[in-house]
Design a protein around this motif. Structure first.
Motif, short mmCIF file in Angstrom:
data_model
loop_
_atom_site.label_atom_id
_atom_site.label_comp_id
_atom_site.label_asym_id
_atom_site.label_seq_id
_atom_site.Cartn_x
_atom_site.Cartn_y
_atom_site.Cartn_z
N ALA A 176 0.83 -1.20 0.00
CA ALA A 176 0.00 0.00 0.00
C ALA A 176 0.87 1.25 0.00
O ALA A 176 0.58 2.24 -0.70
N PHE A 177 1.94 1.22 0.78
CA PHE A 177 2.89 2.33 0.83
C PHE A 177 3.51 2.56 -0.55
O PHE A 177 3.55 3.68 -1.07
N LYS A 178 3.96 1.49 -1.18
CA LYS A 178 4.63 1.60 -2.48
C LYS A 178 3.68 1.96 -3.61
O LYS A 178 4.13 2.38 -4.69
N ALA A 179 2.38 1.82 -3.39
CA ALA A 179 1.42 2.21 -4.42
C ALA A 179 1.50 3.71 -4.71
O ALA A 179 1.21 4.15 -5.83
N TYR A 180 1.92 4.48 -3.71
CA TYR A 180 2.01 5.94 -3.87
C TYR A 180 3.38 6.33 -4.43
O TYR A 180 4.17 7.02 -3.78
N LYS A 181 3.62 5.93 -5.65
CA LYS A 181 4.93 6.20 -6.26
C LYS A 181 5.17 7.70 -6.43
O LYS A 181 6.30 8.17 -6.34
N GLY A 193 8.29 7.84 -4.14
CA GLY A 193 9.33 7.38 -5.07
C GLY A 193 10.24 8.50 -5.52
O GLY A 193 9.89 9.68 -5.48
N GLN A 194 11.42 8.12 -5.98
CA GLN A 194 12.38 9.07 -6.54
C GLN A 194 12.18 9.12 -8.05
O GLN A 194 12.80 8.37 -8.79
#
Length: 232
Positions: free
Chosen positions: A173-178, A182-183
């Protein structure tokens, strides 16, 4: 709208995921109905677009196994507690009839998180008042428990939930917000996309887990005493 067991409010898409994503995932896996209600579209965020953020929010909700997700579309940095804003939150509480409500911790450094807490507190109260009429003329509803989750801060916890069995869902869920974490090329540098941000979240979850003898935990605070019939 179907009834919900746990309804978690956040000022922005990703707030709930950071502070209580594991708890929602664990309860969803156990068969409870869970939902998130974002108050804004986070249109003032330094990175990403509203449209992309909504796609990310949908993916995050799928990772957590949410029953449903809503956004009330209030102005970002405009959670000023108007009568209309309060009535809309009161209405969705009456429509979904949650047993438990989550809102952000009341001393968070972000003013929108604090404002969300206050709005939800007032709406929970108003949802049980017969003479307050919501647009759909919904029946009153009284929430059993209200808990507050942490986004940016640490404080003494009243409840810590073991989320080790669903931690990969929280990470997903955290990584869904690229767009936020994200960089990506041309992104503005913010506290959220610095390399150590996820390490901070994971470290906090490990710290709370350590306090109850498990690997990962998420903490909640209750503004009122927690009722127990027996200690054993």
């Amino acid at each position: 709208m179907s009834k919900i067991d746990i309804l978690a409010f956040g000022a922005h898409p990703d707030d709930v995921e950071l502070g209580a994503g594991g708890i929602l995932a664990k309860h969803a896996r156990a068969g409870f109905k869970t939902a998130i209600c974002d108050l804004t579209y986070a249109e003032l965020s330094s990175n990403g677009t509203v449209e992309n953020r909504q796609i990310e929010a949908e993916r995050a909700g799928e990772a957590l196994g949410l029953t449903s997700r809503y956004c009330l579309g209030f102005p970002d940095r405009g959670l000023i507690g108007t009568k209309e804003q309060l009535l809309m939150i009161t209405q969705i509480i009456r429509q979904l009839k949650p047993k438990i409500i989550f809102s952000p911790y009341f001393k968070d450094r972000h003013p929108d998180h604090v404002a969300c807490n206050q709005l939800v507190k007032e709406a929970v109260f108003d949802a049980g008042i017969q003479k307050i009429i919501t647009p759909g003329n919904e029946e009153i509803h009284r929430v059993s428990k209200v808990f507050h989750y942490f986004i940016n801060d640490l404080a003494d916890a009243d409840v810590i939930v073991d989320i080790g069995s669903v931690y990969q869902q929280k990470i997903a869920a955290f990584k869904a917000y690229k767009s936020q974490f994200g960089q990506q090329e041309n992104n503005a540098i913010t506290p959220l996309n610095k390399p150590n941000f996820f390490g901070m979240i994971e470290g906090r979850d490990r710290l709370w887990g350590q306090q109850i003898g498990v690997t990962y935990g998420e903490a909640l605070v209750s503004a009122r005493p927690i009722s127990l019939g027996y200690l054993l």
